[in-house]
Design an enzyme around this catalytic site. Structure first.
Site, PDB file in Angstrom:
ATOM      1  N   GLY A  16       6.049  11.785 -18.239  1.00 31.57           N
ATOM      2  CA  GLY A  16       5.471  12.051 -16.932  1.00 31.57           C
ATOM      3  C   GLY A  16       6.261  13.155 -16.248  1.00 31.57           C
ATOM      4  O   GLY A  16       7.157  13.756 -16.843  1.00 31.57           O
ATOM      5  N   MET A  18       8.696  14.811 -13.042  1.00 32.25           N
ATOM      6  CA  MET A  18       9.909  14.371 -12.370  1.00 32.25           C
ATOM      7  C   MET A  18       9.554  13.326 -11.305  1.00 32.25           C
ATOM      8  O   MET A  18       8.457  13.364 -10.740  1.00 32.25           O
ATOM      9  CB  MET A  18      10.598  15.548 -11.703  1.00 32.25           C
ATOM     10  CG  MET A  18      11.269  16.445 -12.722  1.00 32.25           C
ATOM     11  SD  MET A  18      12.014  17.843 -11.916  1.00 32.25           S
ATOM     12  CE  MET A  18      12.842  18.579 -13.323  1.00 32.25           C
ATOM     13  N   THR A  23      12.816   7.188 -16.496  1.00 28.43           N
ATOM     14  CA  THR A  23      14.106   6.608 -16.876  1.00 28.43           C
ATOM     15  C   THR A  23      14.189   5.143 -16.463  1.00 28.43           C
ATOM     16  O   THR A  23      14.715   4.314 -17.203  1.00 28.43           O
ATOM     17  CB  THR A  23      15.258   7.430 -16.259  1.00 28.43           C
ATOM     18  OG1 THR A  23      15.162   8.770 -16.741  1.00 28.43           O
ATOM     19  CG2 THR A  23      16.609   6.862 -16.654  1.00 28.43           C
ATOM     20  N   GLU A  89      15.775  11.991 -21.431  1.00 28.95           N
ATOM     21  CA  GLU A  89      15.710  13.452 -21.248  1.00 28.95           C
ATOM     22  C   GLU A  89      15.365  14.134 -22.570  1.00 28.95           C
ATOM     23  O   GLU A  89      15.916  15.188 -22.908  1.00 28.95           O
ATOM     24  CB  GLU A  89      17.031  13.994 -20.694  1.00 28.95           C
ATOM     25  CG  GLU A  89      17.411  13.428 -19.335  1.00 28.95           C
ATOM     26  CD  GLU A  89      16.569  13.966 -18.188  1.00 28.95           C
ATOM     27  OE1 GLU A  89      15.755  14.885 -18.399  1.00 28.95           O
ATOM     28  OE2 GLU A  89      16.720  13.427 -17.072  1.00 28.95           O
ATOM     29  N   ALA A  90      14.447  13.542 -23.318  1.00 27.44           N
ATOM     30  CA  ALA A  90      14.152  13.987 -24.684  1.00 27.44           C
ATOM     31  C   ALA A  90      13.579  15.397 -24.733  1.00 27.44           C
ATOM     32  O   ALA A  90      13.654  16.065 -25.760  1.00 27.44           O
ATOM     33  CB  ALA A  90      13.182  13.013 -25.341  1.00 27.44           C
ATOM     34  N   GLN A  91      13.029  15.877 -23.620  1.00 24.97           N
ATOM     35  CA  GLN A  91      12.455  17.234 -23.629  1.00 24.97           C
ATOM     36  C   GLN A  91      13.503  18.303 -23.902  1.00 24.97           C
ATOM     37  O   GLN A  91      13.167  19.393 -24.350  1.00 24.97           O
ATOM     38  CB  GLN A  91      11.738  17.531 -22.299  1.00 24.97           C
ATOM     39  CG  GLN A  91      12.637  17.793 -21.103  1.00 24.97           C
ATOM     40  CD  GLN A  91      13.140  16.526 -20.431  1.00 24.97           C
ATOM     41  OE1 GLN A  91      12.802  15.419 -20.837  1.00 24.97           O
ATOM     42  NE2 GLN A  91      13.947  16.677 -19.387  1.00 24.97           N
ATOM     43  N   CYS A 177      -0.035  16.651  -7.682  1.00 25.28           N
ATOM     44  CA  CYS A 177      -1.235  16.354  -8.459  1.00 25.28           C
ATOM     45  C   CYS A 177      -1.801  17.685  -8.988  1.00 25.28           C
ATOM     46  O   CYS A 177      -1.332  18.758  -8.643  1.00 25.28           O
ATOM     47  CB  CYS A 177      -2.270  15.642  -7.592  1.00 25.28           C
ATOM     48  SG  CYS A 177      -3.025  16.705  -6.356  1.00 25.28           S
ATOM     49  N   CYS A 180      -3.099  20.175  -6.157  1.00 26.79           N
ATOM     50  CA  CYS A 180      -2.053  20.786  -5.348  1.00 26.79           C
ATOM     51  C   CYS A 180      -1.145  21.665  -6.181  1.00 26.79           C
ATOM     52  O   CYS A 180      -0.641  22.690  -5.710  1.00 26.79           O
ATOM     53  CB  CYS A 180      -1.250  19.700  -4.623  1.00 26.79           C
ATOM     54  SG  CYS A 180      -2.229  18.762  -3.417  1.00 26.79           S
TER      55      CYS A 180
HETATM   56 ZN    ZN Z   1      -1.929  16.564  -4.324  1.00 27.30          ZN
END
Ligand code: ZN
Length: 184
Positions: A16, A18, A23, A89-91, A177, A180
């Protein structure tokens, strides 16, 4: 028919934006495994040194001790009794991480991986897309859009610094989202 009732080997991905609680969800699953008296090991990439070198720390400071490793292949060298491996933090890990996770899962280890699925430009991040493809289970968690309150899937960068790894994230990013994030 062969039944693999004792075979716990599997890959779970928690991803997902931040502030989406990745975590926290990782820690929740790992703590439950510890309560079940399973042998748990936790790893994170060496470069994630925001708060504490040896702990997986979520934003609400719920933490479990972890081992920082420089390359994902180092995860294969640890703990012969390990039954559950957590990776945070696998990315930020290298492209070998999906293969490392497959090797662990094929040995009967439950692997739980948490990471950002998209970078601040909205592009799939590091080894996470490949991990999502080979995982038994993928959980997408959402933050709250700071502009409108809808579920947020993007990490919007509020500064002009263009390096992908940026420390001090709370001041530099906000969850947004789709509408935005893309200014629709
Ligand atoms: Zn939004």
């Amino acid at each position: 028919m062969k039944r693999n009732n004792d075979f716990g080997g599997r890959i779970e991905v928690i991803c997902g934006s931040m502030f989406s609680g990745k975590t926290e969800e990782l820690i929740r699953r790992l703590k439950r495994a510890q309560i079940a008296r399973l042998e748990v090991e936790i790893f994170k990439p060496q470069k994630d040194t925001r708060y504490n070198e040896y702990a997986v720390v979520s934003h609400d400071f719920n933490s479990i001790p972890s081992t920082p490793v420089e390359h994902s292949s180092a995860i294969l060298l640890y703990g012969s009794n390990t039954q559950v491996v957590g990776i945070d933090e696998a990315q930020f890990f290298d492209d070998e991480l999906p293969e490392v996770c497959n090797k662990l899962a094929n040995k009967g280890i439950r692997v739980i991986v948490a990471g950002l699925d998209m970078d601040f430009t909205g592009k799939p991040f590091g080894p996470i897309p490949q991990l999502m493809a080979v995982a038994e289970e993928v959980t997408k968690v959402h933050a709250v859009c700071m502009q409108c309150g809808a579920p947020a899937l993007n990490s919007y960068r509020k500064t002009d610094d263009l390096s992908t790894v940026l420390i001090g994230e709370k001041e530099s990013y906000e969850p947004r989202c789709r509408a935005c994030f893309h200014h629709l």
